[in-house]
Design a protein around this motif. Structure first.
Motif, short mmCIF file in Angstrom:
data_model
loop_
_atom_site.label_atom_id
_atom_site.label_comp_id
_atom_site.label_asym_id
_atom_site.label_seq_id
_atom_site.Cartn_x
_atom_site.Cartn_y
_atom_site.Cartn_z
N THR A 149 0.81 -1.22 0.00
CA THR A 149 0.00 0.00 0.00
C THR A 149 0.84 1.27 0.00
O THR A 149 0.53 2.24 -0.69
CB THR A 149 -0.93 0.00 1.22
OG1 THR A 149 -1.84 -1.11 1.12
CG2 THR A 149 -1.74 1.28 1.30
N SER A 150 1.92 1.28 0.78
CA SER A 150 2.71 2.51 0.91
C SER A 150 3.23 2.99 -0.43
O SER A 150 3.17 4.19 -0.74
CB SER A 150 3.87 2.29 1.90
OG SER A 150 4.69 1.22 1.45
N TRP A 151 3.73 2.06 -1.28
CA TRP A 151 4.25 2.46 -2.58
C TRP A 151 3.12 2.70 -3.58
O TRP A 151 3.15 3.65 -4.37
CB TRP A 151 5.22 1.41 -3.11
CG TRP A 151 6.62 1.66 -2.67
CD1 TRP A 151 7.29 1.05 -1.65
CD2 TRP A 151 7.52 2.62 -3.22
NE1 TRP A 151 8.55 1.58 -1.53
CE2 TRP A 151 8.73 2.53 -2.48
CE3 TRP A 151 7.44 3.55 -4.25
CZ2 TRP A 151 9.83 3.34 -2.75
CZ3 TRP A 151 8.54 4.35 -4.52
CH2 TRP A 151 9.71 4.24 -3.77
N ALA A 152 2.13 1.81 -3.60
CA ALA A 152 1.03 1.98 -4.54
C ALA A 152 0.27 3.28 -4.27
O ALA A 152 -0.19 3.95 -5.20
CB ALA A 152 0.08 0.79 -4.45
N ARG A 153 0.15 3.66 -3.01
CA ARG A 153 -0.53 4.91 -2.67
C ARG A 153 0.25 6.11 -3.18
O ARG A 153 -0.32 7.08 -3.68
CB ARG A 153 -0.72 4.98 -1.16
CG ARG A 153 -1.38 6.26 -0.66
CD ARG A 153 -1.41 6.25 0.85
NE ARG A 153 -2.49 5.43 1.37
CZ ARG A 153 -2.47 4.84 2.56
NH1 ARG A 153 -1.40 4.97 3.34
NH2 ARG A 153 -3.49 4.13 2.98
N ARG A 154 1.58 6.06 -3.06
CA ARG A 154 2.40 7.18 -3.56
C ARG A 154 2.22 7.38 -5.05
O ARG A 154 2.17 8.51 -5.54
CB ARG A 154 3.88 6.92 -3.25
CG ARG A 154 4.27 7.03 -1.80
CD ARG A 154 5.78 6.98 -1.67
NE ARG A 154 6.21 7.02 -0.28
CZ ARG A 154 6.60 5.96 0.42
NH1 ARG A 154 6.60 4.77 -0.16
NH2 ARG A 154 6.97 6.08 1.67
N VAL A 155 2.12 6.27 -5.78
CA VAL A 155 2.06 6.35 -7.24
C VAL A 155 0.67 6.73 -7.73
O VAL A 155 0.51 7.55 -8.64
CB VAL A 155 2.50 5.02 -7.86
CG1 VAL A 155 2.29 5.02 -9.37
CG2 VAL A 155 3.97 4.75 -7.54
N THR A 156 -0.37 6.14 -7.13
CA THR A 156 -1.71 6.29 -7.68
C THR A 156 -2.53 7.40 -7.03
O THR A 156 -3.39 7.99 -7.69
CB THR A 156 -2.48 4.97 -7.53
OG1 THR A 156 -2.60 4.63 -6.13
CG2 THR A 156 -1.75 3.84 -8.24
#
Length: 469
Positions: A434-441
């Protein structure tokens, strides 16, 4: 050997997905140049631009949620909680605001104070963000029926993905966790707590479908509640709901840790027609049976061709199993020289084996396959850690238990929606945490522009094609 996750190639992919450029260290080294930081005082800083947003991805996420019909469902299912003519903030709009708040990473309703300056967040909230007190009061409106409806709505997001995938086999992992509390919340009671002994807490129970990494059942419980026979009706209800979604031809496998070594639970799973693999509690009589067995089969050898893993099926029946007519359990024992985590059980003085035992109703699988199937259950441990860290399910925002239960389910609903959103709109990122996917999306900078009667959102581009290399 498993390839490390944080490799230079992985780091490069993450940077390029967010629109950044790769490092130029080699190029600068060949030209004998060094990086030199500029004087930040030379940069002119201005303020007052209210068209900026730090969460431009909320617009696309909101479109995804609207297409799923969730906005209408929230208004229909919970609109009765606020019906008077003086209502300014309808219940459906409040719940959508809280979902957006959790998706951007805020774990408490108080986080609305930090997002009240964001132009896009305010616009999606209806042009006016309520005060924190209103949000807390709205969470306190939830009762037993509303909580059951919200839990079903949360699980439906996972079930919908399963209907679209039509899997032939799914794995359901059931586990509990401890949410340690440091206030005077209702239902915060001392109970099983491996880290803070005697500390008040909540003890939620979760069910996860491994194939989509989504939550298909959840219940917030007081801290003094352990896992046992009283939870069997809840688990049966979750599995029956899951069976309706996947159909009769899908094979359902349930995996539970040693807390699931409960005769009532095993019997209920047999009646439901699902296969289960449960970590066994090695009681004194089971330990004696394991120590006395001689029919060990070698399933793995070390570099010196010596047995490192051995397994067997025990001829062992507990008294409570025998008391239930027609209820049979297969007991698989596994001993290993290489196991260095978990509870260590040594039964032989002359052998350095540690022992594990598993309970299953799958009589066709090999002993080693039973053990490896259970080991894959470890994914729920990482998911619970992510839910606590990225979605803050361990935080209790209110002194009222039902309000905390509603906040807990809303965070899980936000998680399921976010995983579905990423899987549908950003498929190459579906395996990211979630931490990385949230940053991107989601956490992408943007600017709202108004021209005539049309609103435009300018934001950065997500370069997904590079992930397919």
């Amino acid at each position: 050997m498993t390839k490390p996750i944080n490799t230079p190639r992985t780091r490069k992919v993450r940077r390029e997905v967010r629109g950044g450029k790769g490092g130029r260290g080699r190029e600068l080294q060949r030209s004998r140049r060094r990086v030199r930081r500029p004087d930040p005082r030379s940069i002119r800083v201005t303020t007052g631009d209210k068209s900026l947003t730090c969460a431009a991805g909320l617009a696309e996420f909101g479109s995804f949620v609207r297409e799923r019909g969730l906005d209408r469902e929230l208004a229909t299912s919970f609109g009765h909680l606020k019906r008077t003519a003086q209502v300014v903030y309808p219940m459906g709009a409040q719940l959508r605001l809280l979902l957006d708040l959790h998706v951007v990473g805020e774990g408490r309703p108080f986080g609305v104070e930090a997002m009240a300056h964001d132009e896009l967040f305010v616009r999606l909230a209806g042009g006016c963000v309520p005060s924190v007190d209103v949000l807390y009061d709205d969470l306190a409106r939830f009762g037993r029926d509303e909580l059951a409806c919200l839990e079903a709505l949360m699980a439906e997001q996972t079930l919908q993905r399963l209907r679209e995938l039509r899997p032939k086999c799914i794995h359901v992992d059931i586990d509990t966790t401890v949410a340690v509390l440091f206030g005077q919340q209702e239902g915060a009671l001392p109970g099983p707590n491996p880290r803070y002994h005697g500390r008040p807490s909540y003890h939620p129970i979760l069910a996860r479908v491994a194939e989509v990494d989504g939550i298909c059942g959840a219940l917030l419980r007081p801290g003094d509640r352990g896992f046992g026979a009283t939870d069997v009706p809840t688990i049966v209800r979750w599995l029956e709901r899951l069976r309706k979604a996947v159909g009769p031809d899908c094979l359902v496998r349930v995996r539970v840790d040693a807390a699931g070594d409960c005769t009532e639970l095993l019997a209920a799973l047999d009646v439901l027609g699902v296969l289960y693999t449960v970590k066994a509690r090695i009681t004194r009589d089971m330990a004696d049976a394991i120590a006395c067995t001689r029919s060990w089969q070698t399933v793995e050898r070390d570099a010196f061709n010596e047995p490192s893993r051995q397994a067997t099926t025990l001829n062992f029946v507990r008294a409570e199993w025998a008391a239930r007519a027609g209820h049979t359990v297969r007991v698989v024992a596994l001993r290993s020289r290489e196991r260095d985590n978990g509870k260590q059980v040594f039964l032989w003085n002359d052998l350095d084996y540690t022992v594990q035992a598993f309970l299953t109703n799958d009589w066709g699988a090999s002993e080693d396959d039973v053990a490896r199937t259970y080991n894959d259950r470890a994914g729920i441990e990482g998911l619970i850690a992510e839910l606590k860290g990225a979605w803050c399910i361990g935080k209790a925002p209110s002194a009222v238990f039902d309000a905390n239960h509603a906040a807990f389910l809303l965070k899980l609903l936000a998680h399921n929606l976010f995983r579905s959103f990423v899987a549908e709109r950003f498929a190459p990122l579906a395996r990211w945490r979630t931490s990385w996917a949230r940053r991107v999306t989601i956490l992408r900078p943007g600017r709202l522009l108004r021209s005539g009667r049309r609103t435009t959102l300018r934001t950065t581009e997500v370069h997904l094609p590079r992930l397919q290399c």
